[in-house]
Design an enzyme around this catalytic site. Structure first.
Site, mmCIF file in Angstrom:
data_model
loop_
_atom_site.group_PDB
_atom_site.id
_atom_site.type_symbol
_atom_site.label_atom_id
_atom_site.label_comp_id
_atom_site.label_asym_id
_atom_site.label_seq_id
_atom_site.Cartn_x
_atom_site.Cartn_y
_atom_site.Cartn_z
ATOM 1 N N PHE A 1 0.810 -1.218 0.000
ATOM 2 C CA PHE A 1 0.000 0.000 0.000
ATOM 3 C C PHE A 1 0.843 1.266 0.000
ATOM 4 O O PHE A 1 0.375 2.339 -0.382
ATOM 5 C CB PHE A 1 -0.958 -0.007 1.200
ATOM 6 C CG PHE A 1 -0.357 0.395 2.517
ATOM 7 C CD1 PHE A 1 -0.549 1.671 3.035
ATOM 8 C CD2 PHE A 1 0.378 -0.510 3.269
ATOM 9 C CE1 PHE A 1 -0.019 2.033 4.263
ATOM 10 C CE2 PHE A 1 0.900 -0.153 4.498
ATOM 11 C CZ PHE A 1 0.717 1.124 5.004
ATOM 12 N N LYS A 2 2.105 1.162 0.396
ATOM 13 C CA LYS A 2 2.960 2.350 0.427
ATOM 14 C C LYS A 2 3.158 2.948 -0.970
ATOM 15 O O LYS A 2 3.470 4.126 -1.109
ATOM 16 C CB LYS A 2 4.318 1.997 1.042
ATOM 17 C CG LYS A 2 4.249 1.340 2.426
ATOM 18 C CD LYS A 2 3.700 2.280 3.470
ATOM 19 C CE LYS A 2 3.562 1.607 4.828
ATOM 20 N NZ LYS A 2 4.804 1.355 5.522
ATOM 21 N N ASP A 3 2.978 2.127 -2.011
ATOM 22 C CA ASP A 3 3.099 2.650 -3.380
ATOM 23 C C ASP A 3 2.074 3.746 -3.663
ATOM 24 O O ASP A 3 2.323 4.635 -4.486
ATOM 25 C CB ASP A 3 2.895 1.533 -4.404
ATOM 26 C CG ASP A 3 4.051 0.551 -4.455
ATOM 27 O OD1 ASP A 3 5.203 0.976 -4.269
ATOM 28 O OD2 ASP A 3 3.801 -0.646 -4.674
#
Length: 498
Positions: free
Chosen positions: A112-114
């Site tokens: 999810f950090k993308d």
């Protein structure tokens, strides 16, 4: 829209300055002066947009010193087919009746950090130009696994920047470690720390506020910034996918406009669930924010008691991105809940630094209870949940998402609340293949990491992301391991200052 510091409300900077600095000079985090409002009609209209335009709309509320052209330059480049394997960017899977998986892992590093770190380099370079910054930007990152790789990939070979990532030597999955050690790019660096994530994070924060280090950087024409969620430019993109998911459910006629939903978030550093809180305060109809922790359950205890106590045993778990005992973004929430009382924040977080513990006021305890419900589960429960979801729904999830599902099931049992619910699915199951495969078929420790990936692919209908499949033949570039006390010297040496 201006931004204050949680530890000095007299600080007042633009969004470009907040993003470039990353953290305020006295160690506080930047917070917008007010939370902008969205009407239900605006939220409905968001559902008719593609994801890049949804993001641009939300950013226009917070980044008011950016022009529309600058915002669209950032969003159009970040949220495109070249970076994400799915057209919708953030996919919603219908897990079972009234429960939806918000899949946030279709980007280049499968986590999810993308969603934030594909756009942060555009925010940062645009901000630097806006404030006429003529220095090289040095990005320092502490990671519990996913942030590091996503930041490295986002800033790889970005002109005018360099990035250095620290991770706990034994605190990430084999796939996460492999991703970082094989990272490509001329401006990147990676180093393991003998310790846990909190050691990495504390070291980075100390370096950020070290006046001697900042003076040394200034003399070399450099300035620090952050890609951790302490940087507002990391947090604001996370607000977008909660606004987007609600609008998407309305568009798909899964809910009616105005219906409330629950949001469940597996979290360690509190950034992802804080973004959901911001979305709620903007006007997204949210009933309950459900905070899911692993056995490192400092947040569960805090939300349930109002006492934050990091003086406890630290556990290395199968959900390593949540193996955290100091949740940095909680400071932003408490700043809002105390009506921006920087004196109280300094008192509480001063106690956290000196005693490892603080207790909030009765008023804040009441607000926490109103907004949040919290629970946790251990590794065996996590694996059992992965197995159960697979058996019941033919759906394979990673260890962090499984924590969220288990805690959500506990919430329903405890409250009887059947409100339709969005669960943040934060990583591809392939990033934690050993634990996922063990959960699916009770073992297979006799095969290597890539064979485990192949076996999961056989069992599930989820294609192996090309970014992970390609790792097998990449050479390792970064193998440094240092003691936590050496972090400062390592940074200076790497930057050619010492």
């Amino acid at each position: 829209m201006f931004y204050n510091s949680t530890r000095n409300s007299g600080v007042k900077v633009s969004s470009a300055e907040a993003i470039t600095q990353g953290i305020s000079v006295e160690g506080g985090l930047f917070v917008p002066e007010e939370i902008p409002a969205l009407t239900l009609d605006e939220i409905k209209a968001v559902g008719e947009m593609k994801y890049a335009d949804r993001a641009a709309f939300v950013f226009s509320k917070y980044l008011t010193d950016f022009t529309d052209a600058e915002i669209h330059y950032c969003t159009d480049n970040a949220y495109s087919a070249k970076n994400f394997e799915t057209e919708n960017i953030a996919e919603i899977a219908h897990l079972f009746d009234g429960t939806y998986m918000l899949e946030l892992w279709h980007g280049p590093t499968c986590a999810f950090k993308d969603m934030a770190l594909q756009i942060l380099p555009y925010f940062l370079t645009t901000s630097a130009k806006k404030i006429n910054l003529d220095k090289k930007i040095v990005i320092l990152v502490a990671t519990s696994g996913d942030t590091g790789k996503a930041a490295l990939e986002g800033f790889r070979d970005v002109e005018g920047t360099s990035i250095l990532v620290f991770y706990p030597e034994d605190g990430v999955s084999p796939m996460q470690k492999r991703q970082m050690k094989t990272q490509e790019g001329e401006n990147v660096g990676v180093c393991a720390i003998k310790g846990n994530f909190d050691d990495c994070q504390n070291g980075v924060k100390a370096i950020f506020t070290d006046s001697d280090v900042k003076s040394a950087l200034d003399a070399k024409g450099m300035i620090f910034s952050s890609a951790n969620s302490i940087n507002w430019g990391r947090l604001v993109p996370q607000i977008v996918y909660y606004v987007s998911s609600y609008a998407e459910l309305v568009k798909d006629e899964e809910i009616a406009l105005g219906d409330k939903i629950n949001i469940v978030v597996p979290t360690g550093n509190f950034g992802n669930i804080l973004a959901a809180y911001y979305a709620k305060k903007m006007g997204v109809p949210v009933n309950k924010l459900i905070c899911a922790s692993n056995i490192n359950n400092v947040l569960t205890d805090f939300i349930n008691t109002g006492v934050y106590d990091r003086n406890r045993q630290f556990y290395a778990t199968v959900s390593p991105s949540m193996d955290i005992l100091i949740s940095s973004n909680l400071e932003r929430l408490l700043y809002i809940m105390t009506d921006r009382n920087d004196s109280v924040i300094n008192e509480w977080f001063g106690k956290l630094a000196s005693e490892g513990k603080y207790e909030v006021s009765d008023d804040v305890k009441s607000q926490l209870s109103d907004e949040f419900w919290a629970g946790f589960c251990d590794d065996e429960q996590t694996k059992a949940t992965i197995h159960s979801i697979y058996e019941k729904y033919s759906y394979t999830c990673d260890t962090h998402t499984a924590v969220a599902v288990k805690v959500y099931n506990d919430y329903k049992t405890a409250t009887g609340d059947m409100t339709k619910t969005v669960i943040a699915s934060t990583a591809s199951p392939y990033k934690f293949s050993a634990a996922v495969l063990e959960a699916l078929e009770n073992g297979r420790s006799d095969i290597d990491e890539y064979s485990k990936v192949d076996r999961i692919a056989e069992l599930s209908d989820i294609p192996v992301p090309s970014a992970l499949a390609d790792l097998k033949n990449k050479p390792e570039r970064f193998n440094d391991v240092i003691d936590k006390s050496e972090q400062k010297d390592y940074v200076l040496k790497t930057l050619g200052i010492r």
